[in-house]
Write a protein that holds these residues in place. Structure first.
Motif, PDB file in Angstrom:
ATOM      1  N   ALA A 335       0.847  -1.192   0.000  1.00  0.00           N
ATOM      2  CA  ALA A 335       0.000   0.000   0.000  1.00  0.00           C
ATOM      3  C   ALA A 335       0.881   1.240   0.000  1.00  0.00           C
ATOM      4  CB  ALA A 335      -0.924   0.000   1.215  1.00  0.00           C
ATOM      5  N   PHE A 336       0.436   2.277  -0.733  1.00  0.00           N
ATOM      6  CA  PHE A 336       1.217   3.497  -0.888  1.00  0.00           C
ATOM      7  C   PHE A 336       0.296   4.708  -0.756  1.00  0.00           C
ATOM      8  CE2 PHE A 336       2.950   0.060  -3.385  1.00  0.00           C
ATOM      9  CZ  PHE A 336       4.314   0.067  -3.073  1.00  0.00           C
ATOM     10  N   ASP A 337       0.829   5.765  -0.162  1.00  0.00           N
ATOM     11  CA  ASP A 337       0.078   7.013  -0.071  1.00  0.00           C
ATOM     12  C   ASP A 337       0.017   7.663  -1.444  1.00  0.00           C
ATOM     13  OD1 ASP A 337       0.175  10.185   0.343  1.00  0.00           O
ATOM     14  OD2 ASP A 337      -0.875   9.288   2.041  1.00  0.00           O
ATOM     15  N   LEU A 338      -1.183   8.005  -1.904  1.00  0.00           N
ATOM     16  CA  LEU A 338      -1.348   8.550  -3.252  1.00  0.00           C
ATOM     17  C   LEU A 338      -0.601   9.865  -3.427  1.00  0.00           C
ATOM     18  CD1 LEU A 338      -2.712   8.514  -6.063  1.00  0.00           C
ATOM     19  CD2 LEU A 338      -4.673   9.682  -5.012  1.00  0.00           C
ATOM     20  N   LYS A 339      -0.597  10.721  -2.435  1.00  0.00           N
ATOM     21  CA  LYS A 339      -0.009  12.052  -2.575  1.00  0.00           C
ATOM     22  C   LYS A 339       1.516  12.024  -2.523  1.00  0.00           C
ATOM     23  CE  LYS A 339      -3.974  14.104  -2.859  1.00  0.00           C
ATOM     24  NZ  LYS A 339      -4.423  14.672  -4.169  1.00  0.00           N
ATOM     25  N   THR A 340       2.076  11.191  -1.656  1.00  0.00           N
ATOM     26  CA  THR A 340       3.525  11.222  -1.438  1.00  0.00           C
ATOM     27  C   THR A 340       4.272  10.018  -2.002  1.00  0.00           C
ATOM     28  OG1 THR A 340       3.372  10.075   0.699  1.00  0.00           O
ATOM     29  CG2 THR A 340       3.113  12.483   0.694  1.00  0.00           C
ATOM     30  N   GLY A 341       3.570   8.902  -2.212  1.00  0.00           N
ATOM     31  CA  GLY A 341       4.234   7.681  -2.650  1.00  0.00           C
ATOM     32  C   GLY A 341       4.842   6.879  -1.525  1.00  0.00           C
ATOM     33  N   ASN A 342       4.742   7.365  -0.289  1.00  0.00           N
ATOM     34  CA  ASN A 342       5.310   6.628   0.843  1.00  0.00           C
ATOM     35  C   ASN A 342       4.656   5.249   0.970  1.00  0.00           C
ATOM     36  OD1 ASN A 342       6.981   8.766   1.517  1.00  0.00           O
ATOM     37  ND2 ASN A 342       5.505   9.642   2.970  1.00  0.00           N
ATOM     38  N   ARG A 343       5.503   4.244   1.164  1.00  0.00           N
ATOM     39  CA  ARG A 343       4.981   2.886   1.331  1.00  0.00           C
ATOM     40  C   ARG A 343       4.429   2.727   2.739  1.00  0.00           C
ATOM     41  NH1 ARG A 343       8.958  -2.092   0.535  1.00  0.00           N
ATOM     42  NH2 ARG A 343       9.073  -2.054   2.824  1.00  0.00           N
ATOM     43  N   LEU A 344       3.190   2.314   2.826  1.00  0.00           N
ATOM     44  CA  LEU A 344       2.537   2.141   4.116  1.00  0.00           C
ATOM     45  C   LEU A 344       2.795   0.751   4.680  1.00  0.00           C
ATOM     46  CD1 LEU A 344      -0.850   3.882   3.227  1.00  0.00           C
ATOM     47  CD2 LEU A 344       1.222   4.895   4.202  1.00  0.00           C
ATOM     48  N   TYR A 345       2.827  -0.255   3.803  1.00  0.00           N
ATOM     49  CA  TYR A 345       3.208  -1.606   4.223  1.00  0.00           C
ATOM     50  C   TYR A 345       3.493  -2.457   3.004  1.00  0.00           C
ATOM     51  CZ  TYR A 345      -1.669  -3.010   3.206  1.00  0.00           C
ATOM     52  OH  TYR A 345      -2.878  -3.241   2.605  1.00  0.00           O
TER      53      TYR A 345
END
Length: 540
Positions: A335-345
């Motif tokens: 999963a990734f944050d749409l705005k930043t691309g940070n991987r959530l898991y």
């Protein structure tokens, strides 16, 4: 009574001959009983149009009155096709033959793309006028994509490995522009980003304005060439040759391809794409908004979907290897944050020699399907909630979640759409056509055998034809009530209120309005059609 019956025969005879003179002599016309109407309790009649040759293929564009039949010559036994044949355009309304065009199947092929007909012959592509059969123009390109509103097609040279993508004005065959675009492994996807820009997924993204060819590109790694492996194989082949005198040599490296996701278009019209080493978000002007690395050793074919502001990625665990299906990489969820691309898991799914066959999202749960079991995960954090092994028959595998179009026969007068009946459950179909009804905790509620289930063969806003064997069909009205039973072939389509279906040397027409006509009219039509079968055929 006898005299009246003879008079009736005479009247029907005149009626049949007059009807025959309005049809093209190209057809052998016969009437037959195709089924029974449940509304009128009368037979349903079909008109069969025999063709003077074997039907190789048929084409209908979904809107027009034109039916194109490819008739192909056969050997004397009729068991195999020869190279000679004809294209035959028939008007559905009057059954008149509009035109005939000879074709040599050794070098030619007809392709229908939307309302356009193209006849390829060697290295040329001829655009055929559907009304006259005349060649409107010729070109050297095979079209990969057609935009009907702009009347533009894009494609590559026929019988060539050229990467020259050319746009063609389909009204006159004139070339508008060309660009180099690699197609070594085909296109992964194509999508109209707006009314004039085509977005193509091939080794990344390529956006092209169909009118002038302007656009942008984003490169991504979606293939992997195993050059080191090829060198090792050739070294071994050389060494083997020294001892045995038999040398082996590999001139092309093995290639893994299709390690790419679908193009996910977000609400801002940006595009998210995953490849074998990273996932990226690109805006509709081609600017890269963010990229996030992916574990290259285990990433393969993947699927993306968006929930709120989170991009979810399902790595399927397979790809193409030298053009064929192969299990490559390992299944995982991310999963990734749409705005930043940070991987959530990123959650690894520890399945050996397995791949994800299908998936379904229900609220905050993700159901993942393997060969003989289903696991469901919490979307919020990617944790596994439960796995359930499904009891299957020999050589049976889990296949896909049922979304629509599957009916269960309760009795002869009631057919139930399973999705409507079990809207709060999960419906899983197997490779043998069985359907399991499962709770969200994967407990089995019902199991339906293939023989109990019907699928939609064709439909329009008024009728749907369902079948479980592609020969016996039930006609449902808009409320899913059965109104008729018919015998037909699985190759069929509905045009207005008429059903057309095909066999090897004819096509048939059923006017579905007779299913609910007043009994007084239907009775006389039935009598006339039955009696007319005994009148000498006036069409020969």
């Amino acid at each position: 009574m006898k005299g009246a019956f003879v008079l009736l025969l005479i009247l029907v005879g005149f009626s049949g001959m007059a009807f025959g003179q309005t049809l093209s002599q190209w057809f052998l016309v016969q009437d037959s009983i195709a089924g029974m109407s449940y509304v009128t309790d009368l037979p349903v009649t079909a008109i069969r149009y025999g063709t003077p040759g074997k039907i190789y293929r048929w084409h209908w564009d979904g809107n027009s009155d034109n039916l194109l039949l490819e008739l192909r010559e056969t050997n004397k036994k009729g068991t195999s096709f020869k190279n000679g044949g004809t294209l035959n355009m028939v008007g559905l309304s009057d059954k008149e033959l509009k035109w005939v065009r000879e074709v040599n199947y050794n070098s030619s092929e007809l392709k229908q793309q939307g309302s356009y007909y193209f006849l390829t012959d060697k290295k040329k592509n001829f655009c055929i006028d559907p009304e006259t059969g005349a060649v409107l123009w010729e070109n050297k390109n095979d079209f990969y994509f057609i935009e009907p509103f702009l009347n533009i097609g894009v494609g590559y040279p026929i019988q060539s490995m050229s990467n020259k993508l050319t746009a063609v004005n389909l009204s006159n065959g004139k070339e508008l522009w060309y660009r180099d675009l690699d197609r070594s492994f085909g296109w992964d996807d194509a999508y109209m980003l707006n009314d004039s820009v085509l977005l193509i997924s091939t080794n990344g993204l390529r956006a092209v304005h169909l009118v002038n060819g302007a656009g942008w590109s984003y490169k991504a790694n979606t293939t992997k060439k195993e050059i080191g492996k090829m060198i090792g194989v050739n070294a071994f082949g050389l060494l083997l040759g020294v001892f045995t005198g038999v040398y082996t040599y590999q001139d092309q490296p093995d290639v893994a391809s299709d390690m790419v996701s679908n193009m996910l278009i977000d609400p801002d019209e940006s595009i998210v794409l995953a490849s074998r080493d990273q996932i990226a978000r690109v805006d509709n002007a081609g600017n890269v908004l963010w990229t996030t690395p992916l574990p290259e050793k285990i990433t393969s074919k993947s699927s993306l979907f968006l929930v709120d502001s989170v991009v979810y990625m399902i790595n399927r665990g397979y790809a193409q290897y030298n053009g064929g299906f192969s299990m490559i990489g390992d299944p995982y969820l991310a999963a990734f944050d749409l705005k930043t691309g940070n991987r959530l898991y990123l959650t690894l799914i520890l399945e050996k020699k397995e791949f994800i066959r299908n998936f379904q999202v229900v609220n905050d749960m993700l159901f993942v399907v393997f060969e003989d079991k289903i696991g469901f995960y919490r979307l919020g954090d990617g944790t596994l909630i439960k796995e359930k092994v499904i009891e299957l028959q020999k050589d049976e595998h889990l296949d896909a979640f049922v979304e629509s179009g599957i009916y269960w026969k309760r009795n002869d007068s009631e057919f139930t759409d399973l999705i409507s009946e079990f809207s709060n459950y999960n419906l899983m179909m197997t490779t043998q056509g069985r359907v399991f009804v499962l709770t969200d905790s994967l407990e089995r509620v019902f199991a339906y055998d293939k023989e109990e289930l019907y699928h939609i063969a064709t439909q329009n806003p008024r009728y749907a034809l369902i079948t479980n064997n592609d020969s016996d069909f039930v006609v449902l009205d808009a409320s899913d009530n059965p109104v008729a039973a018919l015998k037909a072939s699985g190759e069929m389509f509905l045009y207005r209120d008429k059903l057309y279906f095909f066999d090897k040397d004819s096509f048939s027409e059923i006017d579905l309005s007779q299913l609910s006509q007043p009994a007084s009219i239907s009775v006389w039509q039935s009598i006339f059609k039955q009696v007319s079968r005994f009148i000498p055929n006036s069409y020969n």
